[in-house]
Design a protein around this motif. Structure first.
Motif, PDB file in Angstrom:
ATOM      1  N   ALA A 123       4.860   6.110   1.185  1.00  0.00           N
ATOM      2  CA  ALA A 123       4.471   5.474  -0.080  1.00  0.00           C
ATOM      3  C   ALA A 123       4.269   3.974   0.108  1.00  0.00           C
ATOM      4  O   ALA A 123       3.325   3.388  -0.422  1.00  0.00           O
ATOM      5  CB  ALA A 123       5.534   5.738  -1.142  1.00  0.00           C
ATOM      6  N   ARG A 124       5.145   3.361   0.884  1.00  0.00           N
ATOM      7  CA  ARG A 124       5.017   1.922   1.129  1.00  0.00           C
ATOM      8  C   ARG A 124       3.744   1.622   1.921  1.00  0.00           C
ATOM      9  O   ARG A 124       3.027   0.646   1.628  1.00  0.00           O
ATOM     10  CB  ARG A 124       6.248   1.419   1.879  1.00  0.00           C
ATOM     11  CG  ARG A 124       6.323  -0.087   1.988  1.00  0.00           C
ATOM     12  CD  ARG A 124       7.685  -0.522   2.472  1.00  0.00           C
ATOM     13  NE  ARG A 124       8.011   0.043   3.785  1.00  0.00           N
ATOM     14  CZ  ARG A 124       9.191  -0.136   4.390  1.00  0.00           C
ATOM     15  NH1 ARG A 124      10.133  -0.844   3.792  1.00  0.00           N
ATOM     16  NH2 ARG A 124       9.410   0.385   5.579  1.00  0.00           N
ATOM     17  N   SER A 125       3.432   2.458   2.889  1.00  0.00           N
ATOM     18  CA  SER A 125       2.215   2.293   3.670  1.00  0.00           C
ATOM     19  C   SER A 125       0.969   2.484   2.807  1.00  0.00           C
ATOM     20  O   SER A 125      -0.017   1.744   2.939  1.00  0.00           O
ATOM     21  CB  SER A 125       2.207   3.292   4.831  1.00  0.00           C
ATOM     22  OG  SER A 125       1.004   3.235   5.552  1.00  0.00           O
ATOM     23  N   THR A 126       1.032   3.452   1.903  1.00  0.00           N
ATOM     24  CA  THR A 126      -0.097   3.691   0.997  1.00  0.00           C
ATOM     25  C   THR A 126      -0.325   2.492   0.100  1.00  0.00           C
ATOM     26  O   THR A 126      -1.473   2.089  -0.155  1.00  0.00           O
ATOM     27  CB  THR A 126       0.155   4.950   0.147  1.00  0.00           C
ATOM     28  OG1 THR A 126       0.353   6.074   1.008  1.00  0.00           O
ATOM     29  CG2 THR A 126      -1.016   5.223  -0.782  1.00  0.00           C
ATOM     30  N   ARG A 127       0.753   1.899  -0.371  1.00  0.00           N
ATOM     31  CA  ARG A 127       0.629   0.686  -1.195  1.00  0.00           C
ATOM     32  C   ARG A 127      -0.091  -0.417  -0.432  1.00  0.00           C
ATOM     33  O   ARG A 127      -0.982  -1.095  -0.967  1.00  0.00           O
ATOM     34  CB  ARG A 127       2.026   0.230  -1.637  1.00  0.00           C
ATOM     35  CG  ARG A 127       2.034  -0.844  -2.740  1.00  0.00           C
ATOM     36  CD  ARG A 127       2.305  -2.234  -2.219  1.00  0.00           C
ATOM     37  NE  ARG A 127       3.483  -2.346  -1.413  1.00  0.00           N
ATOM     38  CZ  ARG A 127       4.704  -2.638  -1.885  1.00  0.00           C
ATOM     39  NH1 ARG A 127       4.900  -2.815  -3.176  1.00  0.00           N
ATOM     40  NH2 ARG A 127       5.724  -2.766  -1.041  1.00  0.00           N
ATOM     41  N   ASP A 128       0.252  -0.587   0.835  1.00  0.00           N
ATOM     42  CA  ASP A 128      -0.397  -1.617   1.649  1.00  0.00           C
ATOM     43  C   ASP A 128      -1.897  -1.324   1.798  1.00  0.00           C
ATOM     44  O   ASP A 128      -2.730  -2.240   1.736  1.00  0.00           O
ATOM     45  CB  ASP A 128       0.257  -1.700   3.020  1.00  0.00           C
ATOM     46  CG  ASP A 128       1.690  -2.223   2.954  1.00  0.00           C
ATOM     47  OD1 ASP A 128       2.047  -2.837   1.931  1.00  0.00           O
ATOM     48  OD2 ASP A 128       2.445  -1.992   3.925  1.00  0.00           O
ATOM     49  N   ASP A 129      -2.236  -0.049   1.983  1.00  0.00           N
ATOM     50  CA  ASP A 129      -3.642   0.334   2.140  1.00  0.00           C
ATOM     51  C   ASP A 129      -4.433   0.047   0.863  1.00  0.00           C
ATOM     52  O   ASP A 129      -5.561  -0.461   0.908  1.00  0.00           O
ATOM     53  CB  ASP A 129      -3.755   1.819   2.486  1.00  0.00           C
ATOM     54  CG  ASP A 129      -3.230   2.138   3.884  1.00  0.00           C
ATOM     55  OD1 ASP A 129      -3.104   1.201   4.694  1.00  0.00           O
ATOM     56  OD2 ASP A 129      -2.950   3.321   4.141  1.00  0.00           O
ATOM     57  N   VAL A 130      -3.835   0.385  -0.283  1.00  0.00           N
ATOM     58  CA  VAL A 130      -4.497   0.153  -1.570  1.00  0.00           C
ATOM     59  C   VAL A 130      -4.716  -1.343  -1.787  1.00  0.00           C
ATOM     60  O   VAL A 130      -5.806  -1.773  -2.197  1.00  0.00           O
ATOM     61  CB  VAL A 130      -3.666   0.752  -2.726  1.00  0.00           C
ATOM     62  CG1 VAL A 130      -4.205   0.287  -4.085  1.00  0.00           C
ATOM     63  CG2 VAL A 130      -3.677   2.282  -2.653  1.00  0.00           C
ATOM     64  N   CYS A 131      -3.702  -2.120  -1.504  1.00  0.00           N
ATOM     65  CA  CYS A 131      -3.813  -3.571  -1.708  1.00  0.00           C
ATOM     66  C   CYS A 131      -4.873  -4.182  -0.796  1.00  0.00           C
ATOM     67  O   CYS A 131      -5.657  -5.043  -1.225  1.00  0.00           O
ATOM     68  CB  CYS A 131      -2.459  -4.237  -1.470  1.00  0.00           C
ATOM     69  SG  CYS A 131      -1.238  -3.876  -2.744  1.00  0.00           S
ATOM     70  N   ASP A 132      -4.925  -3.746   0.444  1.00  0.00           N
ATOM     71  CA  ASP A 132      -5.927  -4.265   1.380  1.00  0.00           C
ATOM     72  C   ASP A 132      -7.336  -3.915   0.904  1.00  0.00           C
ATOM     73  O   ASP A 132      -8.250  -4.764   0.942  1.00  0.00           O
ATOM     74  CB  ASP A 132      -5.702  -3.669   2.773  1.00  0.00           C
ATOM     75  CG  ASP A 132      -4.479  -4.243   3.461  1.00  0.00           C
ATOM     76  OD1 ASP A 132      -3.973  -5.286   3.005  1.00  0.00           O
ATOM     77  OD2 ASP A 132      -4.016  -3.637   4.455  1.00  0.00           O
TER      78      ASP A 132
END
Length: 248
Positions: free
Chosen positions: A193-202
């Motif tokens: 979930a934390r990695s997905t958040r980073d992908d969305v933000c990027d």
């Protein structure tokens, strides 16, 4: 006893947040599913304001006399109560929910463009002044009604670009293991979930500090905070075991 249990959880949330280096405690959503309004009011009187519910109008296949939907509980609580909807929401219930719950602050379980559009339309029709916060459910399993993590960016982009200002994209929500325990597999889900958040933000050019993660429940909320959760959903630890008596 409910207020005592709430105080214990608040203390643990604060301690876990401090250990994680947070400047402020993670948000605690007290989930009153299957519990009477009287117990929610006890928490309110103790100073708590953020509550979560799983059902809008639809009921679970089980039943108890206290399993009232959010549209019934909301009018019985003070107007400054802030409600998070944390269950699966059918798109045809969006209008009813938005209209009936003026204190609705967050829908944590948006899982489709159709639902996002229905919520945005409902907010406009209801004349909401404050944008309705929404999170994308990235649980990724049919039983949890979430989108796969790799589809989160597209849905978040639609909310940001097509549903503002009625809706405000607040972050991502995930549901952990079915037993809500802090097993290694659950840490993997939280890390994803934390990695997905980073992908969305990027992809969307968003600051990660402005995009929340909602993860962690009664059995794993302290671990979830250590993994970066900004919002934890705690029910049975505060209110006691849920009542799933069979319908007569």
């Amino acid at each position: 006893m409910t207020a005592k249990h709430l105080a214990e959880v608040v203390q643990k949330v604060a301690a876990a947040s401090a250990r994680a280096g947070r400047s402020a405690p993670a948000r605690l959503v007290a989930v009153g599913k299957t519990k009477p309004v009287e117990q929610l009011r006890e928490c309110y009187d103790a100073g708590h304001r953020v509550f979560g519910e799983n059902y809008a109008q639809e009921r679970s296949i089980h039943w108890s006399p206290y399993d009232r939907e959010l549209t019934e509980k909301s009018p019985a609580m003070p107007p400054d109560t802030r409600w998070h909807f944390i269950g699966h929401l059918q798109s045809n219930k969006a209008k009813t929910l938005v209209k009936a719950v003026p204190g609705l602050a967050m829908i944590e379980t948006v899982d489709s463009v159709k639902l996002a559009n229905r919520l945005a339309d409902a907010c406009v029709e209801a004349g909401r002044v404050e944008p309705l916060g929404v999170m994308v459910n990235t649980s990724g399993e049919a039983s949890k009604h979430g989108v796969e993590p790799n589809a989160a960016t597209a849905l978040a982009s639609h909310i940001v670009n097509e549903c503002a200002p009625a809706l405000a994209f607040r972050g991502l929500m995930t549901i952990g293991m079915p037993d809500y325990t802090s097993r290694p597999e659950n840490f993997e889900l939280l890390a994803k979930a934390r990695s997905t958040r980073d992908d969305v933000c990027d992809a969307l050019g968003l600051d990660a500090t402005e995009v929340e993660l909602s993860m962690g429940m009664s059995g794993d909320y302290e671990s979830a905070i250590s993994m970066g959760s900004d919002n934890v959903r705690v029910g049975s630890t505060i209110f006691g075991a849920r009542d799933y008596g069979e319908k007569k």
